[in-house]
Write a protein that holds these residues in place. Structure first.
Motif, mmCIF file in Angstrom:
data_model
loop_
_atom_site.group_PDB
_atom_site.id
_atom_site.type_symbol
_atom_site.label_atom_id
_atom_site.label_comp_id
_atom_site.label_asym_id
_atom_site.label_seq_id
_atom_site.Cartn_x
_atom_site.Cartn_y
_atom_site.Cartn_z
ATOM 1 N N ARG A 163 75.023 6.128 30.635
ATOM 2 C CA ARG A 163 76.154 5.108 31.163
ATOM 3 C C ARG A 163 75.254 4.176 31.879
ATOM 4 O O ARG A 163 74.813 4.659 33.014
ATOM 5 C CB ARG A 163 77.137 5.607 32.124
ATOM 6 N N SER A 164 75.427 2.663 31.753
ATOM 7 C CA SER A 164 74.568 2.065 32.588
ATOM 8 C C SER A 164 75.138 0.334 32.608
ATOM 9 O O SER A 164 75.324 -0.174 31.269
ATOM 10 C CB SER A 164 72.949 1.922 32.136
ATOM 11 N N ASN A 165 75.645 -0.034 33.719
ATOM 12 C CA ASN A 165 76.203 -1.229 33.875
ATOM 13 C C ASN A 165 77.317 -1.635 32.870
ATOM 14 O O ASN A 165 77.473 -2.526 32.111
ATOM 15 C CB ASN A 165 75.251 -2.638 33.642
ATOM 16 N N GLY A 166 78.188 -0.322 32.718
ATOM 17 C CA GLY A 166 79.365 -0.761 31.898
ATOM 18 C C GLY A 166 79.357 -0.272 30.541
ATOM 19 O O GLY A 166 80.025 -0.359 29.469
ATOM 20 N N LEU A 167 77.952 -0.052 30.079
ATOM 21 C CA LEU A 167 77.599 0.229 28.654
ATOM 22 C C LEU A 167 77.459 2.021 28.647
ATOM 23 O O LEU A 167 77.113 2.459 29.356
ATOM 24 C CB LEU A 167 76.081 -0.217 28.569
ATOM 25 N N VAL A 168 78.282 2.252 27.470
ATOM 26 C CA VAL A 168 78.455 3.477 27.172
ATOM 27 C C VAL A 168 77.765 4.002 25.867
ATOM 28 O O VAL A 168 78.405 3.675 24.905
ATOM 29 C CB VAL A 168 80.039 4.051 27.301
ATOM 30 N N VAL A 264 87.148 3.173 24.063
ATOM 31 C CA VAL A 264 86.136 1.966 24.567
ATOM 32 C C VAL A 264 85.182 2.133 25.573
ATOM 33 O O VAL A 264 83.811 2.249 25.559
ATOM 34 C CB VAL A 264 86.757 0.702 24.445
ATOM 35 N N TYR A 265 85.621 2.577 26.571
ATOM 36 C CA TYR A 265 84.927 2.890 27.912
ATOM 37 C C TYR A 265 84.661 4.496 28.280
ATOM 38 O O TYR A 265 83.952 4.624 29.026
ATOM 39 C CB TYR A 265 85.934 2.268 28.970
#
Length: 412
Positions: A163-168, A264-265
């Motif tokens: 998980r990094s800067n909203g990226l999953v 999505v998240y």
């Protein structure tokens, strides 16, 4: 030291439920404190756990834990949660001596912290045979569709690794599209998945279910559970074909959004009177629909009917045990992406775009590349490889091409 108390509904996991049952808790009324249990109208046992104060970050909501303690007398829920009335249910109390988190694999035969090197080595000895047998087992409920079965297998091995800067990264939500109005595959697929997964729940997404039940937790004086409030590593199978014509009310709209956010998240919103909290989770989401799903997913595929009707393949219990360990171990196995393969893929990507530009054909997008890389990771793990191989990369690209072809063609 002062004591804190919390309430656990323990019957989600059979192994825990059976251990609790050994402590003579079976006389607790079924369905007691349903507001604390995520699944509606489901048998469960509720207990109050009392423990000494721990570090604030030691336990979180929806953690899976093992409790060793002393069985005490029945008590009402604490007043600061739900003020007990004269006819309120009382629950058995366990005075905890040891409380420890369990890794999200959920497999009763594996270590609490996850599979060890010996577990991985044991599974890798027969990976190819197990993989092929599991694809056969999963294809039977899916009209004999081997491509769909392989994607379900990869879906079951997926877990979030970054998980990094909203990226999953690592999730792989999957939508299987049937050409029928009502899914014939859902009940059979539910039976098959339930036989090989330690933490699994199947739910028809009827209009009534969406409108009448909460899918997200809500807090007031105490926290009331929602259907999606499950531990990491849980697999959910949802049937959109069960949805009738009608109108979603406000609760139903919020429930659909909660499912979409999960897909999505991989977050679940906890709703409180004055603020909302988004809690990170890692839940596998498999959706059966008659057309495109209402929920955005990482991959969708039209089912192809190879045989007439979905069936369940009869296999020996020893084979099911093998399937369970294969999935639990390889899903949690440590995977490393080699610099050599990363450089090779980057060079291949730039070359493909250069050639496509010269020919005037569509260029591969960064999103398509990321999808292929994620697929290749799962293909490698399914083969027992703990790093990306060229064979797995080639197979992943072939799978992606088959998915695109199936999407552009007929499912019949």
């Amino acid at each position: 030291m002062p004591l804190t108390s919390c309430m656990f509904n323990v019957a989600i996991y059979a192994s825990v439920s059976e251990q609790i049952g050994a402590l003579s808790l079976g006389d607790v009324a079924s369905g007691a404190a349903p507001e604390r249990f995520p699944f509606p109208a489901t048998e469960h046992t509720a207990v109050i756990i009392k423990r000494h104060l721990m570090e604030a970050n030691e336990l979180s909501v929806a953690d899976m834990v093992e409790v060793i303690g002393v069985l005490g007398s029945k008590e009402h829920l604490p007043v600061d949660d739900y003020a007990p009335s004269e006819d309120a249910a009382a629950f058995p109390t366990i005075h905890a001596i040891i409380v420890r988190k369990i890794s999200d694999h959920g497999h009763p035969d594996l270590d609490h912290d996850g599979p060890k090197e010996a577990d991985v080595d044991q599974v890798r000895q027969s990976t190819q045979q197990t993989r092929e047998a599991l694809i056969d087992y999963l294809s039977a409920p899916l009209y004999g569709d081997k491509l769909a079965a392989e994607l379900v297998l990869l879906h079951l091995l997926a877990r979030i690794h970054t998980r990094s800067n909203g990226l999953v990264l690592g999730k792989f939500s999957l939508n299987l599209k049937e050409p029928t109005v009502r899914s014939a595959a859902f009940p059979i697929l539910s039976q098959a998945l339930g036989s090989i997964l330690p933490k699994f729940y199947a739910l028809p997404l009827s209009l009534k279910t969406l409108n009448d039940h909460f899918f997200f937790p809500r807090g007031g004086e105490g926290l009331s559970s929602g259907i999606l409030q499950v531990t990491k590593g849980t697999s959910l199978l949802l049937d959109e074909t069960a949805m009738e014509e009608g109108t979603l009310n406000d609760k139903g709209v919020k429930n659909v959004k909660a499912i979409a956010d999960l897909s999505v998240y991989q977050t679940l919103g906890y709703v409180f009177p004055f603020n909302n909290l988004d809690i990170s989770t890692d839940v596998s989401l498999l959706i059966v629909s008659s057309g495109s799903s209402l929920i955005p997913v990482d991959c969708s595929l039209k089912l192809k009917h190879i045989v007439g009707e979905p069936t369940i393949q009869e296999v020996a219990e020893s084979r099911l045990v093998e399937f369970r360990k294969y999935l639990s171990v390889l899903r949690m196995a440590e995977y490393k992406f080699s610099e050599e393969m990363a450089q090779e893929i980057e060079t291949e990507f730039m070359q493909q775009r250069k050639e496509a530009s010269a020919k005037g054909t569509p260029l591969m997008t960064p999103n398509e590349l990321a999808f292929n890389v994620g697929l290749a990771r799962l293909v490698s793990l399914s083969r027992g490889d703990l790093t990306l191989t060229r064979e797995a990369w080639t197979h992943a690209k072939d799978l992606a091409a088959q998915i695109r072809s199936r999407s552009n063609g007929s499912s019949q």
